[in-house]
Scaffold this motif. Structure first.
Motif, mmCIF file in Angstrom:
data_model
loop_
_atom_site.group_PDB
_atom_site.id
_atom_site.type_symbol
_atom_site.label_atom_id
_atom_site.label_comp_id
_atom_site.label_asym_id
_atom_site.label_seq_id
_atom_site.Cartn_x
_atom_site.Cartn_y
_atom_site.Cartn_z
ATOM 1 N N ILE A 36 42.251 42.490 43.470
ATOM 2 C CA ILE A 36 42.755 41.280 44.388
ATOM 3 C C ILE A 36 44.032 41.730 45.535
ATOM 4 O O ILE A 36 44.734 41.504 44.924
ATOM 5 N N VAL A 37 43.880 41.412 46.666
ATOM 6 C CA VAL A 37 44.507 41.427 47.278
ATOM 7 C C VAL A 37 45.639 40.143 47.681
ATOM 8 O O VAL A 37 47.271 40.301 48.229
ATOM 9 N N LYS A 38 44.685 39.994 47.624
ATOM 10 C CA LYS A 38 45.303 38.222 47.987
ATOM 11 C C LYS A 38 44.207 36.501 47.475
ATOM 12 O O LYS A 38 43.660 36.908 47.608
ATOM 13 N N GLU A 39 45.258 35.799 47.915
ATOM 14 C CA GLU A 39 44.010 34.797 47.102
ATOM 15 C C GLU A 39 45.276 33.170 48.427
ATOM 16 O O GLU A 39 45.704 33.505 48.590
ATOM 17 N N GLU A 40 43.872 32.825 49.270
ATOM 18 C CA GLU A 40 44.773 31.376 49.268
ATOM 19 C C GLU A 40 43.127 30.630 49.125
ATOM 20 O O GLU A 40 42.171 30.244 49.035
ATOM 21 N N GLY A 41 44.222 29.235 47.979
ATOM 22 C CA GLY A 41 43.520 28.232 47.694
ATOM 23 C C GLY A 41 42.879 29.020 47.054
ATOM 24 O O GLY A 41 43.201 29.620 45.554
ATOM 25 N N LYS A 42 41.693 28.604 46.453
ATOM 26 C CA LYS A 42 40.419 29.289 45.727
ATOM 27 C C LYS A 42 40.067 30.177 46.078
ATOM 28 O O LYS A 42 38.994 30.600 45.027
ATOM 29 N N ARG A 43 40.103 30.546 47.509
ATOM 30 C CA ARG A 43 39.499 31.806 47.931
ATOM 31 C C ARG A 43 40.271 33.449 47.114
ATOM 32 O O ARG A 43 41.465 32.935 47.233
ATOM 33 N N LYS A 44 39.902 34.768 46.247
ATOM 34 C CA LYS A 44 40.259 35.973 45.995
ATOM 35 C C LYS A 44 39.937 36.463 47.542
ATOM 36 O O LYS A 44 38.982 36.607 47.683
ATOM 37 N N ILE A 45 40.641 37.391 47.909
ATOM 38 C CA ILE A 45 40.209 38.312 49.055
ATOM 39 C C ILE A 45 40.196 40.018 48.136
ATOM 40 O O ILE A 45 41.068 39.898 46.979
ATOM 41 N N TYR A 46 39.640 39.972 47.965
ATOM 42 C CA TYR A 46 39.354 41.729 47.874
ATOM 43 C C TYR A 46 39.236 42.966 48.866
ATOM 44 O O TYR A 46 38.917 42.984 49.934
ATOM 45 N N GLN A 47 39.562 44.200 48.047
ATOM 46 C CA GLN A 47 39.340 44.792 48.722
ATOM 47 C C GLN A 47 39.283 46.228 47.658
ATOM 48 O O GLN A 47 39.755 46.198 46.682
ATOM 49 N N ILE A 48 38.957 48.191 47.752
ATOM 50 C CA ILE A 48 38.862 48.894 47.407
ATOM 51 C C ILE A 48 39.859 49.062 46.923
ATOM 52 O O ILE A 48 40.311 49.129 47.754
ATOM 53 N N THR A 49 39.381 49.700 45.732
ATOM 54 C CA THR A 49 40.973 50.646 45.739
ATOM 55 C C THR A 49 40.655 52.408 45.711
ATOM 56 O O THR A 49 39.463 52.771 46.036
ATOM 57 N N PRO A 50 42.153 52.751 46.091
ATOM 58 C CA PRO A 50 41.635 54.892 45.810
ATOM 59 C C PRO A 50 40.263 54.931 44.818
ATOM 60 O O PRO A 50 39.512 56.061 45.342
ATOM 61 N N THR A 51 40.645 54.444 43.364
ATOM 62 C CA THR A 51 39.465 55.117 42.825
ATOM 63 C C THR A 51 37.989 54.414 43.023
ATOM 64 O O THR A 51 37.519 55.085 43.293
ATOM 65 N N GLY A 52 38.164 53.292 43.492
ATOM 66 C CA GLY A 52 36.632 53.020 44.137
ATOM 67 C C GLY A 52 35.761 53.395 45.137
ATOM 68 O O GLY A 52 34.713 53.622 45.639
ATOM 69 N N LYS A 53 37.134 54.392 46.296
ATOM 70 C CA LYS A 53 36.973 54.936 47.452
ATOM 71 C C LYS A 53 36.561 56.116 46.659
ATOM 72 O O LYS A 53 35.851 56.451 47.364
ATOM 73 N N GLN A 54 36.955 57.235 45.963
ATOM 74 C CA GLN A 54 36.328 58.138 45.166
ATOM 75 C C GLN A 54 34.973 58.062 44.565
ATOM 76 O O GLN A 54 34.167 59.196 45.322
#
Length: 106
Positions: free
Chosen positions: A67-85
């Motif tokens: 989770i890279v940020k939260e906007e109210g109830k919304r969670k914003i996700y992004q892939i990690t370096p492990t995920g990219k691997q």
């Protein structure tokens, strides 16, 4: 979870995990992921909320997304370096399958 355990779980990767990780190369919230995956697959794949959020929870627990940020109830996700691997490893596996599948018509 150890690297060895992650390899057991994500090799081969489920189509759901693959498309979520692919989608999360850009920051997105859950509904954005759903829309992106539908677009990428020409509506062949459509996640229900339970499938999506269950998968997001597991991918986060395993360190493949964050989770890279939260906007109210919304969670914003992004892939990690492990995920990219792991996404790259799955891409290589699929490329091998495709290459070998070309032998079918030979």
């Amino acid at each position: 979870m150890s690297d060895e355990d992650l390899h057991k779980v994500y090799n081969p990767m489920t189509e759901t995990a693959f498309y979520i990780l692919l989608s999360l190369q850009a920051e997105r919230h859950g509904y954005g992921i759903m829309q992106d995956v539908e677009e990428l697959t020409n509506n062949r794949l459509s996640f229900g909320a339970g499938t999506l959020y269950g998968s997001l929870s597991k991918l986060k627990k395993d360190g493949l997304i964050d989770i890279v940020k939260e906007e109210g109830k919304r969670k914003i996700y992004q892939i990690t370096p492990t995920g990219k691997q792991f996404l790259r490893l799955e891409k290589q596996r699929i490329e091998e399958l495709y290459k070998n599948a070309e032998r079918i018509d030979s």
